[in-house]
Design an enzyme around this catalytic site. Structure first.
Site, PDB file in Angstrom:
ATOM      1  CG  ASP A 165      -1.832   1.145   1.358  1.00  0.00           C
ATOM      2  OD1 ASP A 165      -2.331   1.615   0.332  1.00  0.00           O
ATOM      3  OD2 ASP A 165      -2.034   1.619   2.496  1.00  0.00           O
ATOM      4  CE1 TYR A 473      -8.604  -0.520   5.251  1.00  0.00           C
ATOM      5  CE2 TYR A 473      -6.862  -1.011   6.835  1.00  0.00           C
ATOM      6  CZ  TYR A 473      -7.304  -0.353   5.693  1.00  0.00           C
ATOM      7  OH  TYR A 473      -6.443   0.458   4.995  1.00  0.00           O
ATOM      8  CD  GLU A 506       1.218  -0.827   9.554  1.00  0.00           C
ATOM      9  OE1 GLU A 506       0.060  -0.891   9.086  1.00  0.00           O
ATOM     10  OE2 GLU A 506       2.226  -1.143   8.906  1.00  0.00           O
ATOM     11  CD1 TRP A 551      -1.188   3.214   8.268  1.00  0.00           C
ATOM     12  CD2 TRP A 551       0.970   2.776   8.722  1.00  0.00           C
ATOM     13  NE1 TRP A 551      -0.513   3.113   7.082  1.00  0.00           N
ATOM     14  CE2 TRP A 551       0.809   2.854   7.331  1.00  0.00           C
ATOM     15  CE3 TRP A 551       2.238   2.531   9.249  1.00  0.00           C
ATOM     16  CZ2 TRP A 551       1.877   2.682   6.441  1.00  0.00           C
ATOM     17  CZ3 TRP A 551       3.289   2.359   8.368  1.00  0.00           C
ATOM     18  CH2 TRP A 551       3.101   2.430   6.977  1.00  0.00           C
TER      19      TRP A 551
HETATM   20  C1  BDP Z   1      -1.199  -2.219   6.807  1.00  0.00           C
HETATM   21  C2  BDP Z   1       0.095  -2.060   6.044  1.00  0.00           C
HETATM   22  C3  BDP Z   1       0.384  -0.633   5.635  1.00  0.00           C
HETATM   23  C4  BDP Z   1      -0.879   0.004   5.088  1.00  0.00           C
HETATM   24  C5  BDP Z   1      -1.928  -0.002   6.172  1.00  0.00           C
HETATM   25  C6  BDP Z   1      -3.244   0.664   5.751  1.00  0.00           C
HETATM   26  O1  BDP Z   1       1.182  -2.572   6.791  1.00  0.00           O
HETATM   27  O2  BDP Z   1       1.425  -0.599   4.697  1.00  0.00           O
HETATM   28  O3  BDP Z   1      -0.670   1.282   4.554  1.00  0.00           O
HETATM   29  O4  BDP Z   1      -2.205  -1.333   6.485  1.00  0.00           O
HETATM   30  O5  BDP Z   1      -4.116  -0.046   5.268  1.00  0.00           O
HETATM   31  O6  BDP Z   1      -1.779  -3.419   6.502  1.00  0.00           O
HETATM   32  O7  BDP Z   1      -3.354   1.872   5.867  1.00  0.00           O
END
Ligand code: BDP
Length: 594
Positions: A165, A473, A506, A551
Site C-alpha cells: 500500500d 477495516y 500500526e 499508522w
Molecule cells: C497495513 C500495512 C500498511 C498500510 C496499512 C493501511 O502494513 O502498509 O498502509 O495497512 O491499510 O496493513 O493503511
C-alpha cells in the site's frame, strides 16, 4: 558498508544533480546505448524518484526499464589510488555501464552498492549509463505481480501490481558519489559501545596486501579529545565516565581508524557511534538498563515531488515534528531509509526499528496491499528466500554501528499464519541476529490475519509487533467494539508469549484534514482522535504493552484504488506536514507518558 566520507586521505566527488533520463519502452541494445549519449532525453534530478517529475500518467506508472546517463571527468590524481562509484540506492534493480562496458548490477531498491572503477575509467571524460528496472514481482522485495490486462479491441497492457500500500516510486532514489581510497584500504568497521563504557571493535582491511597493514585506533569524544588509543584489527577497551547515548542525551563518540600499510601509504576513517545497551527483559524493552516505552509511528520516507528520493530538508523536518509531538521512535516502514536519515536519528536521539523492504509477502493481498486477493500458498509460490537473506545481510552491514537502531524488522505483514512461514523466517531471524555484533532484538511485524491461535512466527520474535485496524477495516465506527476485540487479541498473544514485550506496530484511521463532525464519523478528524484515545486506553490497561506506533506519521501516495482518496490518509500529519487534530491529542499524551 562505510558511508563515503572525505578526510585527509579520501576524496568524495558528488555525482548528484541533473542527469539525462529516458523511459525504455522498446527493445534496446544496452551495450550500444551505453556507449553513446542518449538522444531526446529528459533532464532528471538525482537523487529523486522519477515518477512525479513530469506530468503524464503513462510516464509515472511506467512498468519496466529506464535509463539514466551523465558524464563525469576524472583527473590524474583520482587514479592514483582506488576509485569507487557508489549508489545510495536504485529502485529496484540497476545495471551499471561505464564507457560502453558493463561494470555490474545490483538487486534491491533501498540499500547501497558500489563498484571499483579505477581500471575502467579514463583520464578526462567518462560516460556513465545506469539502467534501472522498477518491476516488483514474486522474486523481489517488496513483492508485486506483473499481469497482462486485455480489453476488447485494445492492445494488451502490462501492469505491475504492487502487493503493498504505497506508490512504487523508483529510479535513482539516493545520492551517487565517486570516492577515492588508497590501494590498501579500510573496507569496514564494526564498533559496539555499551553503556558501562566498554566497547569492542573490528576493522577489515582490503585491497593490495592487507596482511601487511597495521590498524591504529582512537576513541574521541565530541570535542575531539582522545579518550582511548589502541591498535589491532580486533580489540576491546573500557572507558570511565562516558555519557551513554539516549533520546535525551544522544551523545556521539568517534572511532577513528588509521591503517598504516607496508608500502608507506595510509588510509583513515572515522565512524560515529554511541555507548548504549538495548535488551529485553520480562515484557520490557530496556534502553541502557531502563524500560523504554516506544512512542511514535510507522513512517514512510516520502513526500511531494521527489517521492521516495533523499530529501534532506524533509527528513530533518520530520524528525523535528517527531520531537514536537513527544515521540521517541519510528519504524522505517516498509524499507530501509536513507543513510542520511540514520545519521540524523543518531544525532537527534530517535530510536529506529529498522525494517527490510520485505512487504507484500502474502499472496492473499490484493494489488494495493489490502486483503482480498486469492491465497495461493504464499511460501510455496514466493521466490524471495535467497534475496531476502542478502538483503538482511546488506541491511545489518549498512546500519550496524548506528546507536539509533534498536531493533531489526525482518518483514511487514507476511502470511505468517500460513504453513511454511516458520520455515521461511527462522533462518532469516537467526542470520540477522548472528550478523549483528550488538545482537539487537529482531521482530516480524504481523497483521490481523495472523491471530494468537494461528500465527506461526511469534516465538521467533524477541518482541511482538502487531498491526491492528479494529475500528477501521472492521468494526468501523464502533470504537467500544473495536477496543473489546483489540484487548482480547492482545491478551491472547500475551497468554501465548507471556515474557515477550508486545507493541502495536500500526493502528490508524483514514482522516481527511479539515473534515469535522460533531458525532465523530468515519474519515473526520474527530474520529481519528477518538480512535487514538480508544487504543490508548487499552494499552494503558495492559502492563506488557511496551510501545505504540501509530499508522502513520504523514499521509502518503499509494497506487490508485477506490479505498484510497489521493493516497493513504491515515497520517497524523498531512503530506505537507501539517498537524491534524489527533496530533495535539498524541502530543499531550506522549509528553506525559514515559
Ligand atoms: C497495513 C500495512 C500498511 C498500510 C496499512 C493501511 O502494513 O502498509 O498502509 O495497512 O491499510 O496493513 O493503511
Amino acid at each position: 558498508m562505510l558511508y563515503p566520507k572525505m578526510n585527509a586521505v579520501r576524496q568524495v566527488f558528488d555525482l548528484n544533480g541533473i542527469w539525462n533520463f529516458k523511459l525504455i519502452s522498446d527493445e534496446l541494445d544496452r551495450k550500444e546505448q551505453a556507449g553513446r549519449l542518449l538522444k531526446k532525453s529528459l533532464p532528471m534530478p538525482v537523487p529523486s524518484a522519477y515518477n512525479d517529475i513530469y506530468p503524464n500518467r503513462e510516464f509515472a506508472d511506467h512498468v519496466g526499464e529506464m535509463v539514466y546517463q551523465r558524464t563525469f571527468d576524472v583527473t590524474e590524481s583520482m587514479l592514483e589510488g582506488r576509485l569507487v562509484l557508489r549508489f545510495g540506492s536504485a529502485a529496484h534493480r540497476a545495471e551499471v555501464w561505464l564507457n560502453g562496458n558493463r561494470i555490474g548490477a545490483h538487486k534491491g531498491g533501498f540499500l547501497p552498492f558500489s563498484f571499483e572503477i579505477g581500471g575502467k575509467v579514463q583520464e578526462g571524460e567518462n560516460l556513465l549509463t545506469v539502467y534501472v528496472n522498477n518491476i516488483v514481482d514474486y522474486s523481489t522485495l517488496p513483492c508485486g505481480r506483473v499481469e497482462t490486462e486485455s480489453f476488447p479491441g485494445l492492445p494488451d497492457r502490462t501492469v505491475d501490481l504492487p502487493n503493498f500500500d504505497f506508490y512504487n516510486y523508483t529510479g535513482l532514489l539516493r545520492p551517487v558519489w565517486l570516492y577515492t581510497t588508497p590501494l590498501t584500504y579500510i573496507r569496514d568497521i564494526t564498533i559496539n559501545g555499551r553503556c558501562d563504557g566498554s566497547f569492542e571493535w573490528k576493522v577489515e582491511a582490503d585491497g593490495k596486501d592487507p596482511a601487511g597493514s597495521v590498524a591504529d585506533i582512537q576513541v574521541l569524544d565530541e570535542n575531539g579529545t582522545v579518550l582511548f588509543q589502541g591498535s589491532g584489527f580486533e580489540g576491546a577497551g573500557q572507558l570511565e565516565k562516558i555519557r551513554p547515548w539516549s533520546c535525551e542525551d544522544p551523545c556521539l563518540y568517534r572511532f577513528r581508524v588509521e591503517l598504516r600499510n607496508r608500502d608507506g601509504s595510509r588510509d583513515e576513517y572515522t565512524e560515529e557511534f554511541g555507548f548504549r545497551d538495548i535488551s529485553i527483559e520480562k515484557c520490557r524493552i530496556l534502553l541502557n538498563g531502563k524500560p523504554v516505552y516506544l512512542k511514535g509511528f510507522g513512517k514512510h520516507e516520502e513526500g511531494p515531488f521527489s517521492g521516495r528520493g533523499t530529501n534532506l530538508p524533509l527528513m530533518t523536518k520530520d524528525l523535528g515534528l517527531l520531537k514536537w509531538i513527544g515521540a521517541n521512535s519510528f519504524r522505517t516502514s516498509h524499507y530501509p531509509n536513507s543513510e542520511e536519515m540514520m545519521q540524523l536519528c543518531d544525532r537527534m536521539g530517535i530510536l529506529v526499528i529498522d525494517e527490510a523492504p520485505a512487504v507484500g509477502l502474502n499472496t492473499g493481498f490484493t494489488a494495493t496491499g489490502l486483503l482480498g486477493g486469492s491465497p495461493e500458498g504464499t511460501w510455496a509460490v514466493l521466490k524471495t528466500g535467497e534475496h531476502h537473506r542478502r538483503v538482511m545481510e546488506e541491511l545489518v552491514d549498512r546500519d550496524k554501528n548506528h546507536p539509533c537502531v534498536i531493533a531489526w524488522s525482518v518483514a511487514n505483514e507476511p502470511a505468517s499464519q500460513e504453513e511454511g512461514a516458520k520455515e521461511y523466517f527462522e533462518p532469516l531471524v537467526r542470520l540477522t541476529k548472528e550478523r549483528d555484533a550488538q545482537r539487537r532484538p529482531v521482530t516480524i511485524v504481523t497483521y490481523e490475519g495472523s491471530t494468537p491461535e494461528t500465527c506461526k512466527v511469534a516465538e521467533l520474535c524477541d518482541f511482538l509487533m502487531l498491526n491492528r485496524y479494529r475500528g477501521w477495516y472492521d468494526t468501523e465506527g464502533n470504537l467500544p467494539g473495536a477496543a473489546a476485540k483489540l484487548e482480547a487479541e492482545l491478551e491472547g498473544f500475551h497468554r501465548r508469549c507471556p515474557d515477550k514485550p508486545i507493541m502495536l506496530g500500526e493502528y490508524g484511521a483514514d482522516t481527511v484534514a479539515g473534515l469535522h463532525d460533531v458525532n465523530a464519523r468515519l474519515f473526520t478528524e474527530e474520529y481519528q482522535t477518538l480512535f487514538m484515545k480508544t487504543y490508548a486506553e487499552v494499552f494503558d490497561r495492559l502492563p506488557y504493552i511496551t510501545g505504540e506506533h501509530v499508522w502513520v506519521f504523514a499521509d502518503f501516495a499509494t497506487a490508485e484504488n477506490i479505498k484510497r482518496v489521493d493516497g493513504n490518509k491515515k497520517g497524523i500529519f498531512t503530506r505537507d506536514r501539517r498537524p491534524k487534530q489527533a496530533a495535539y491529542y498524541l502530543r499531550d499524551r506522549w509528553m506525559k507518558r514515559d
